[in-house]
Design a protein around this motif. Structure first.
Motif, PDB file in Angstrom:
ATOM      1  N   GLY A 118       0.808  -1.213   0.000  1.00  0.00           N
ATOM      2  CA  GLY A 118       0.000   0.000   0.000  1.00  0.00           C
ATOM      3  C   GLY A 118       0.839   1.260   0.000  1.00  0.00           C
ATOM      4  N   VAL A 119       2.184   1.116   0.030  1.00  0.00           N
ATOM      5  CA  VAL A 119       3.080   2.262   0.013  1.00  0.00           C
ATOM      6  C   VAL A 119       3.414   2.595  -1.427  1.00  0.00           C
ATOM      7  CG1 VAL A 119       5.326   3.131   0.771  1.00  0.00           C
ATOM      8  CG2 VAL A 119       4.011   1.586   2.240  1.00  0.00           C
ATOM      9  N   GLY A 120       3.372   3.887  -1.774  1.00  0.00           N
ATOM     10  CA  GLY A 120       3.613   4.283  -3.150  1.00  0.00           C
ATOM     11  C   GLY A 120       4.962   3.826  -3.658  1.00  0.00           C
ATOM     12  N   GLY A 121       6.048   4.424  -3.132  1.00  0.00           N
ATOM     13  CA  GLY A 121       7.391   4.013  -3.490  1.00  0.00           C
ATOM     14  C   GLY A 121       7.651   4.035  -4.980  1.00  0.00           C
ATOM     15  N   LYS A 122       8.519   3.150  -5.408  1.00  0.00           N
ATOM     16  CA  LYS A 122       8.892   3.039  -6.814  1.00  0.00           C
ATOM     17  C   LYS A 122       7.926   2.087  -7.508  1.00  0.00           C
ATOM     18  CE  LYS A 122      11.664   3.207 -10.468  1.00  0.00           C
ATOM     19  NZ  LYS A 122      11.549   4.272 -11.451  1.00  0.00           N
ATOM     20  N   ARG A 123       7.079   2.622  -8.398  1.00  0.00           N
ATOM     21  CA  ARG A 123       6.045   1.811  -9.025  1.00  0.00           C
ATOM     22  C   ARG A 123       6.219   1.691 -10.540  1.00  0.00           C
ATOM     23  NH1 ARG A 123       3.547   5.871  -6.759  1.00  0.00           N
ATOM     24  NH2 ARG A 123       2.374   6.436  -8.638  1.00  0.00           N
ATOM     25  N   HIS A 124       7.068   2.532 -11.104  1.00  0.00           N
ATOM     26  CA  HIS A 124       7.184   2.611 -12.561  1.00  0.00           C
ATOM     27  C   HIS A 124       8.593   2.227 -13.023  1.00  0.00           C
ATOM     28  CE1 HIS A 124       3.840   5.289 -11.428  1.00  0.00           C
ATOM     29  NE2 HIS A 124       3.298   4.878 -12.566  1.00  0.00           N
ATOM     30  N   PRO A 125       8.772   1.997 -14.325  1.00  0.00           N
ATOM     31  CA  PRO A 125      10.057   1.502 -14.829  1.00  0.00           C
ATOM     32  C   PRO A 125      11.183   2.526 -14.766  1.00  0.00           C
ATOM     33  CG  PRO A 125       8.261   1.042 -16.372  1.00  0.00           C
ATOM     34  CD  PRO A 125       7.732   2.011 -15.376  1.00  0.00           C
ATOM     35  N   THR A 126      12.396   1.984 -14.825  1.00  0.00           N
ATOM     36  CA  THR A 126      13.610   2.767 -15.003  1.00  0.00           C
ATOM     37  C   THR A 126      14.218   2.394 -16.349  1.00  0.00           C
ATOM     38  OG1 THR A 126      14.095   2.958 -12.638  1.00  0.00           O
ATOM     39  CG2 THR A 126      15.952   3.201 -14.155  1.00  0.00           C
ATOM     40  N   LEU A 127      14.448   3.386 -17.195  1.00  0.00           N
ATOM     41  CA  LEU A 127      15.070   3.175 -18.503  1.00  0.00           C
ATOM     42  C   LEU A 127      16.461   3.797 -18.480  1.00  0.00           C
ATOM     43  CD1 LEU A 127      12.107   4.210 -20.870  1.00  0.00           C
ATOM     44  CD2 LEU A 127      12.456   2.039 -19.668  1.00  0.00           C
ATOM     45  N   ARG A 128      17.473   2.986 -18.684  1.00  0.00           N
ATOM     46  CA  ARG A 128      18.839   3.502 -18.733  1.00  0.00           C
ATOM     47  C   ARG A 128      19.111   4.182 -20.083  1.00  0.00           C
ATOM     48  NH1 ARG A 128      19.773   4.070 -13.555  1.00  0.00           N
ATOM     49  NH2 ARG A 128      19.525   2.103 -12.394  1.00  0.00           N
ATOM     50  N   ASP A 129      20.318   4.661 -20.275  1.00  0.00           N
ATOM     51  CA  ASP A 129      20.667   5.435 -21.469  1.00  0.00           C
ATOM     52  C   ASP A 129      20.493   4.613 -22.751  1.00  0.00           C
ATOM     53  OD1 ASP A 129      21.377   7.304 -19.611  1.00  0.00           O
ATOM     54  OD2 ASP A 129      23.545   7.101 -19.903  1.00  0.00           O
ATOM     55  N   ASN A 130      20.110   5.311 -23.821  1.00  0.00           N
ATOM     56  CA  ASN A 130      20.068   4.748 -25.188  1.00  0.00           C
ATOM     57  C   ASN A 130      19.054   3.623 -25.368  1.00  0.00           C
ATOM     58  OD1 ASN A 130      22.343   6.411 -26.079  1.00  0.00           O
ATOM     59  ND2 ASN A 130      23.589   5.055 -24.803  1.00  0.00           N
ATOM     60  N   VAL A 131      18.019   3.615 -24.570  1.00  0.00           N
ATOM     61  CA  VAL A 131      16.951   2.625 -24.710  1.00  0.00           C
ATOM     62  C   VAL A 131      16.015   3.059 -25.835  1.00  0.00           C
ATOM     63  CG1 VAL A 131      14.857   1.724 -23.580  1.00  0.00           C
ATOM     64  CG2 VAL A 131      17.042   1.764 -22.359  1.00  0.00           C
ATOM     65  N   VAL A 132      15.475   2.083 -26.585  1.00  0.00           N
ATOM     66  CA  VAL A 132      14.481   2.333 -27.623  1.00  0.00           C
ATOM     67  C   VAL A 132      13.265   1.464 -27.329  1.00  0.00           C
ATOM     68  CG1 VAL A 132      13.950   2.264 -30.088  1.00  0.00           C
ATOM     69  CG2 VAL A 132      16.273   2.815 -29.337  1.00  0.00           C
ATOM     70  N   GLY A 146      19.077  -1.219 -24.217  1.00  0.00           N
ATOM     71  CA  GLY A 146      18.016  -2.201 -24.403  1.00  0.00           C
ATOM     72  C   GLY A 146      16.992  -1.730 -25.419  1.00  0.00           C
ATOM     73  N   LYS A 147      16.357  -2.696 -26.095  1.00  0.00           N
ATOM     74  CA  LYS A 147      15.349  -2.370 -27.098  1.00  0.00           C
ATOM     75  C   LYS A 147      14.110  -3.214 -26.845  1.00  0.00           C
ATOM     76  CE  LYS A 147      18.837  -1.200 -30.536  1.00  0.00           C
ATOM     77  NZ  LYS A 147      19.951  -1.363 -29.581  1.00  0.00           N
ATOM     78  N   ILE A 148      12.953  -2.543 -26.836  1.00  0.00           N
ATOM     79  CA  ILE A 148      11.667  -3.197 -26.621  1.00  0.00           C
ATOM     80  C   ILE A 148      10.927  -3.190 -27.949  1.00  0.00           C
ATOM     81  CG2 ILE A 148       9.587  -3.271 -25.225  1.00  0.00           C
ATOM     82  CD1 ILE A 148      12.202  -3.406 -23.616  1.00  0.00           C
ATOM     83  N   GLY A 149      10.587  -4.364 -28.475  1.00  0.00           N
ATOM     84  CA  GLY A 149       9.911  -4.462 -29.748  1.00  0.00           C
ATOM     85  C   GLY A 149       8.480  -3.948 -29.680  1.00  0.00           C
ATOM     86  N   ALA A 150       7.916  -3.650 -30.837  1.00  0.00           N
ATOM     87  CA  ALA A 150       6.551  -3.137 -30.928  1.00  0.00           C
ATOM     88  C   ALA A 150       5.566  -4.112 -30.289  1.00  0.00           C
ATOM     89  CB  ALA A 150       6.187  -2.895 -32.387  1.00  0.00           C
ATOM     90  N   ASN A 151       4.625  -3.547 -29.507  1.00  0.00           N
ATOM     91  CA  ASN A 151       3.526  -4.292 -28.877  1.00  0.00           C
ATOM     92  C   ASN A 151       3.989  -5.297 -27.833  1.00  0.00           C
ATOM     93  OD1 ASN A 151       1.398  -3.040 -30.369  1.00  0.00           O
ATOM     94  ND2 ASN A 151       1.937  -4.312 -32.126  1.00  0.00           N
ATOM     95  N   ALA A 152       5.239  -5.249 -27.423  1.00  0.00           N
ATOM     96  CA  ALA A 152       5.709  -6.147 -26.369  1.00  0.00           C
ATOM     97  C   ALA A 152       5.115  -5.729 -25.020  1.00  0.00           C
ATOM     98  CB  ALA A 152       7.232  -6.124 -26.298  1.00  0.00           C
ATOM     99  N   VAL A 153       4.975  -6.700 -24.130  1.00  0.00           N
ATOM    100  CA  VAL A 153       4.547  -6.439 -22.754  1.00  0.00           C
ATOM    101  C   VAL A 153       5.692  -6.873 -21.842  1.00  0.00           C
ATOM    102  CG1 VAL A 153       2.895  -6.956 -20.939  1.00  0.00           C
ATOM    103  CG2 VAL A 153       2.112  -6.744 -23.306  1.00  0.00           C
ATOM    104  N   VAL A 154       6.315  -5.912 -21.195  1.00  0.00           N
ATOM    105  CA  VAL A 154       7.519  -6.168 -20.416  1.00  0.00           C
ATOM    106  C   VAL A 154       7.198  -6.028 -18.928  1.00  0.00           C
ATOM    107  CG1 VAL A 154       9.948  -5.555 -20.097  1.00  0.00           C
ATOM    108  CG2 VAL A 154       8.840  -5.154 -22.303  1.00  0.00           C
ATOM    109  N   THR A 155       7.417  -7.107 -18.180  1.00  0.00           N
ATOM    110  CA  THR A 155       7.157  -7.098 -16.734  1.00  0.00           C
ATOM    111  C   THR A 155       8.375  -7.542 -15.932  1.00  0.00           C
ATOM    112  OG1 THR A 155       6.236  -9.347 -16.856  1.00  0.00           O
ATOM    113  CG2 THR A 155       4.686  -7.494 -17.039  1.00  0.00           C
ATOM    114  N   LYS A 156       9.489  -7.823 -16.628  1.00  0.00           N
ATOM    115  CA  LYS A 156      10.722  -8.228 -15.956  1.00  0.00           C
ATOM    116  C   LYS A 156      11.883  -7.396 -16.488  1.00  0.00           C
ATOM    117  CE  LYS A 156       9.222 -13.006 -15.207  1.00  0.00           C
ATOM    118  NZ  LYS A 156       9.524 -14.448 -15.460  1.00  0.00           N
ATOM    119  N   ASP A 157      12.960  -7.345 -15.724  1.00  0.00           N
ATOM    120  CA  ASP A 157      14.135  -6.570 -16.123  1.00  0.00           C
ATOM    121  C   ASP A 157      14.655  -7.013 -17.488  1.00  0.00           C
ATOM    122  OD1 ASP A 157      13.933  -5.292 -13.716  1.00  0.00           O
ATOM    123  OD2 ASP A 157      15.658  -6.283 -12.787  1.00  0.00           O
TER     124      ASP A 157
END
Length: 228
Positions: free
Chosen positions: A112-126, A143-154
């Motif tokens: 129930g604590v807000g904290g860090k809830r959203h992603p961290t993107l390092r340099d040069n990510v697409v 790192g590169k995330i392809g179109a329509n991918a669902v990413v839930t892990k590092d």
């Protein structure tokens, strides 16, 4: 200040072949969204939350891009087209590129604590169009995330992930798409994970056949042992 702006416009122009000049880039909604976010974030850090939200609301109306004032964004960030959502605790490094319809979404911690809830993107990510990057995960540098991918892990540095759920592409991307990769998705049939794995298995099978032939040849050269 002017030099920093020119450097930023040039960095965007390098990543978008449709831009014919810096004036073109100045009209991009992603450029306006980032500029207004800088103002909103400054107000947010100064605890002027209502004013920060007001700037954010105006920016969303003008650009169709929703960046929470609390999000931290580095240098040369580029959103190509609109309809992107970036959450409050997102942390974005330098030279990051995001295409349309991307969400950097948060999770609801069980504590129930807000904290860090959203992603961290390092340099040069697409991040390719339509991708959903969810939770307090980290996308490593390059790192590169392809179109329509669902990413839930590092995502490891210099790794491309595709699919639902997102998985690494098991090929050497430098061979197929050197340099900047638009939409985070190198094109070509050779990038299909199934085809790539089949090619690897065919190479392994060919190597085993060569070893077997070599063993047979050595056995044929051995002198016969006569029974006493």
């Amino acid at each position: 200040m002017a030099l920093a702006l020119l450097d930023y416009l040039d960095s965007v122009k390098e990543r978008d072949p449709a831009a014919r000049s810096r004036w073109d880039v100045l009209l991009y909604p992603g450029v306006w969204a980032l500029g207004l976010h800088r103002v909103a974030h400054w107000l947010w850090v100064g605890k002027l939350y209502f004013l920060a939200r007001l700037v954010n609301h105006f920016s969303r109306f003008m650009t169709a891009i929703d960046i929470h004032p609390g999000a931290t964004i580095g240098r040369n960030f580029f959103i190509d087209h609109g309809f992107t959502v970036i959450g409050e605790t997102a942390n974005i490094g330098d030279n990051v590129t995001i295409y349309q319809n991307v969400t950097l979404g948060g999770t609801n911690p069980s504590t129930g604590v807000g904290g860090k809830r959203h992603p961290t993107l390092r340099d040069n990510v697409v991040i390719g169009s339509g991708a959903q990057v969810l939770g307090p995960i980290e996308v490593g540098e390059g790192g590169k995330i392809g179109a329509n991918a669902v990413v839930t892990k590092d995502v490891l540095p210099n790794t491309t992930v595709v699919g639902i759920p997102a998985r690494p592409v098991p090929v050497d991307l430098v061979h197929y798409s050197p340099g900047f990769v638009p939409y985070g998705t190198p094109c070509g049939e050779d990038l299909d994970p199934v085809r790539a794995r089949l090619a690897e298995m065919e190479e392994e099978l060919a190597a085993l056949r060569r070893e077997l032939q070599a063993l047979k040849a050595r056995e044929a050269d051995l002198p016969e042992v006569k029974a006493s």
